[in-house]
Design an enzyme around this catalytic site. Structure first.
Site, short mmCIF file in Angstrom:
data_model
loop_
_atom_site.label_atom_id
_atom_site.label_comp_id
_atom_site.label_asym_id
_atom_site.label_seq_id
_atom_site.Cartn_x
_atom_site.Cartn_y
_atom_site.Cartn_z
N ILE A 197 0.86 -1.19 0.00
CA ILE A 197 0.00 0.00 0.00
C ILE A 197 0.90 1.24 0.00
O ILE A 197 0.74 2.13 -0.82
CB ILE A 197 -0.93 0.00 1.22
CG1 ILE A 197 -1.87 -1.21 1.13
CG2 ILE A 197 -1.70 1.32 1.32
CD1 ILE A 197 -2.56 -1.55 2.42
N ASP A 232 5.84 -0.03 10.66
CA ASP A 232 5.29 1.32 10.80
C ASP A 232 3.84 1.23 11.27
O ASP A 232 3.02 2.10 10.97
CB ASP A 232 5.39 2.10 9.48
CG ASP A 232 5.31 3.62 9.69
OD1 ASP A 232 5.74 4.09 10.75
OD2 ASP A 232 4.78 4.32 8.80
N ALA A 260 -1.94 6.88 6.87
CA ALA A 260 -1.74 7.16 8.30
C ALA A 260 -1.13 5.93 8.96
O ALA A 260 -1.76 5.24 9.75
CB ALA A 260 -3.07 7.53 8.94
#
Lengths: 445, 445
Positions: free
Chosen positions: B301, B324, B360
């Site tokens: 992604i 992450d 995000a």
């Protein structure tokens, strides 16, 4: 040409044997004699019998490297001559003379065969120029100099946003790319097979695969044996994959005149980093169509060295060094008129359209590209040489004929000296060039 | 815990011997027993003497793979807990409980040690959170779950154009990056060595090297043993090289929150494609400073798979897989409040700031990243495992302690089952996890 004492011509020795050299064979340098049959102009097995002792010219390579002659699949001109020069229409004899002279000079760079590359033109120029630019190997005549393997038509079927330094009017004149239109623009007779081996005047076409009709053209002409290259394109990764699936097998000057790599939309770079044995996404993958070859301008101006290194590491066996040289290669610095209708400023190896920072082709030669590839990637000498010999030959379907030193291949050969600079980097220099079994360039001969 | 018949506790066997497995050792899978000394919690040489026959628990690995425990150098939270949660100020007990629970859950993913990573915050949050996030290995207590190796402060000293999904106010509050300012924001006590091995609460800092004072900070804190990572940056190649020369040894999530690769201005990508034994340009080269490591989010992604493949091929031994992950990793799909003050939408592995397409963070776990790396690059299982074990351990200076299976290393271990999907791609699955020599997670135990 040897003469007898009485001044009567005698035929040259039947064979030439190169000894005491390092012969490039694939990724290796091998210490082995190389034999040429001077009658056929081909590399041969060591002959047997008495003749092989008497009728031989022995060349001592003194430890030098012997490589296949270099192949440049993208060169727009050099030494003051431009393959797209309009003299093909107005003064065909002048054009022919210019072409002949270039073919002699090109030998100095180790380039024994090449695709004369036309920038984007209108139909009339193609119709007049292409008959001069078709393959010349059928003559097997060393005196002709560097051999054309057929023309490379770079344009005009480009993305309108990726014109580069090409003549804008020629590109903007067309917005589709159907086979019928290509035939009309290039001339159907130039696309048709005209040589015994099935090739015609046009050997390669660079176009943008995302334009209407382009996939149809890629399919039609690639089935006919023309190499269809992806370039001057705004294609997404998915569009580029379709181009490969339709038959494109190479990419024109990777990085230049295409979208930048975006990490989520890799565009053309997705092709190079793909692999037929990996699956990223079943909707858009190359699958068994494989990764294309790609041309790279290793002048340090079109690309930062690290960009070259990224591409080489991703797909070393796909990299083909091209000069993308224009007519100013080998000329003095200055400001010149160019066939795109604009003025070009040459400063060292940098060529730019006047009053812009648009690069206008390059002024580098192939030996310098090879030395840069070695210096920037750390690849070996034979690996670097593959990028100008066996790799372009494979793309062109000429394995066993060009780009190799196996018996049966054309005796197009380059003798190279190898030096180390102060930092220990290898630098190759062209010492001698042979074409169809004859020495056609030799420093100090 | 074994009990005697009378219900009196007996000590566990002194050694554990894993047999019949494939042990990861560097780039190899070796068929060899692996021994643990349960007293020290370390991998040991096979013991000699009578004890070694009697006082041993033998674990049959049934052909499974035994790898070092995984190390995640960039994880912002998971399973509903966020390392930057303001409860560290208002409700420290709640914060501590959330941290404890996360440390237990993280074991399920094979992650036995990690750098709890804080997104950009104001000083008060750092001052309260960092004391909780410092290294925990000194206790050598398996019951604590996954071990902190010290906090990673990602921000707020970023390029103002590369904020990503971080809290903009915290980033915009500072426009310089001097050592004194970093001390003030993070708290000097958090940067100082507080552990026996010289580490403090902060183990890593991500900052943009091009900001005023940044090179000074990189030099100051890297000399103190803190890993200074280049990230959220608009640095040119030349600026990035200066960052490496000042002491930066890694890059935070390569490709994300930095300039795109441009072929003439490669930016951060120039670092990865550089080489200490190559010279591109003497003014801007890494020379002997070497190429940095780089984190990569392999979720498909944040990056297209071919972007991952480009980077891996350029510098395989530099690639560190990071999740992450944010607190929503392991949670249901939905819209959530996040500590950056904005709302985040989770849909599968995709997390975006509400009503934007700004990513995000991620919701992926390390085993999925490993499987993607194998699938997309074609690397071997042990090569992929290096990207979560020996490579991050080397960056952190923990060779021989973490990330390996050599005698003397901490017995942080993951047992993996290996399956092939319909296309023949390998998929690894975490079956059992050991921490400091004790089994802390076992499927079906």
């Amino acid at each position: 040409m040897p003469h007898s004492e009485a001044g009567v011509k005698t035929p040259p020795p039947r064979w030439t044997r190169f000894s005491n050299g390092r012969i490039v064979r694939g990724k290796e340098l091998i210490a082995q004699d190389l034999w040429i049959d001077t009658q056929s102009g081909r590399i041969c097995e060591p002959p047997t019998g008495q003749d092989s002792h008497d009728d031989v010219d022995v060349v001592d390579l003194e430890g030098k490297i012997m490589a296949p002659g270099f192949i440049d699949i993208q060169i727009n001109g050099a030494f003051g001559f431009d393959f797209s020069d309009s003299s093909c229409i107005s003064a065909p004899k002048k054009f022919q003379k210019g072409l002949h002279d270039l073919n002699q000079r090109l030998l100095e760079t180790g380039t024994t065969s090449y695709l004369p590359t036309m920038t984007s033109q209108f139909a009339k120029t193609y119709h007049h120029a292409l008959p001069f630019l078709g393959p010349t190997g059928i003559h097997r005549d060393p005196s002709r100099g560097a051999e054309s393997l057929g023309a490379h038509c770079e344009g005009p079927f480009f993305a309108h946003t990726q014109k580069g330094c090409h003549k804008p009017e020629a590109i903007l004149a067309y917005s589709t790319s159907e086979p019928e239109l290509l035939k009309e623009v290039y001339g159907e007779q130039n696309l048709a097979a005209s040589q015994g081996d099935g090739t015609g005047n046009v050997r390669m076409i660079t176009l943008a695969p995302e334009r209407a009709g382009a996939l149809d053209s890629i399919k039609t002409f690639s089935e006919q044996g023309i190499i269809m290259s992806i370039g001057h394109t705004a294609a997404t990764y998915a569009e580029a994959v379709k181009g490969v699936q339709a038959g494109s097998r190479t990419v024109t000057h990777l990085y230049n005149a295409m979208n930048q790599l975006h990490h989520r939309e890799p565009g053309i770079f997705g092709l190079i980093a793909s692999s037929k044995d990996r699956v990223f996404d079943e909707r858009t993958d190359l699958a068994d169509d494989g990764r294309p070859y790609f041309g790279i301008i290793a002048d340090g101006i079109h690309l930062h060295p690290s960009s070259l290194r990224l591409a080489y590491n991703a797909h070393p066996e796909g990299l083909i060094l091209i000069t993308d040289a224009v007519m100013f290669m080998g000329m003095e610095d200055g400001t010149y008129e160019w066939t795109n209708g604009q003025r070009t400023v040459k400063k060292g190896l940098t060529l730019q359209l006047e009053e812009t920072n648009t690069l206008a082709g390059s002024a580098i030669d192939l030996p310098s590209c090879i030395n840069n590839l070695i210096r920037w990637t750390g690849c070996s000498v034979p690996e670097a040489l593959q990028a100008v010999t066996s790799t372009p030959a494979a793309l062109l379907g000429l394995d066993g004929i060009k780009g190799g030193t196996e018996p049966g291949a054309d005796a197009d050969l380059v003798i190279l000296t190898e030096e180390k600079d102060a930092r220990g980097f290898t630098s190759l220099d062209v010492s001698e060039v042979w074409k169809f079994g004859k020495c056609v360039y030799g420093r100090g001969r």
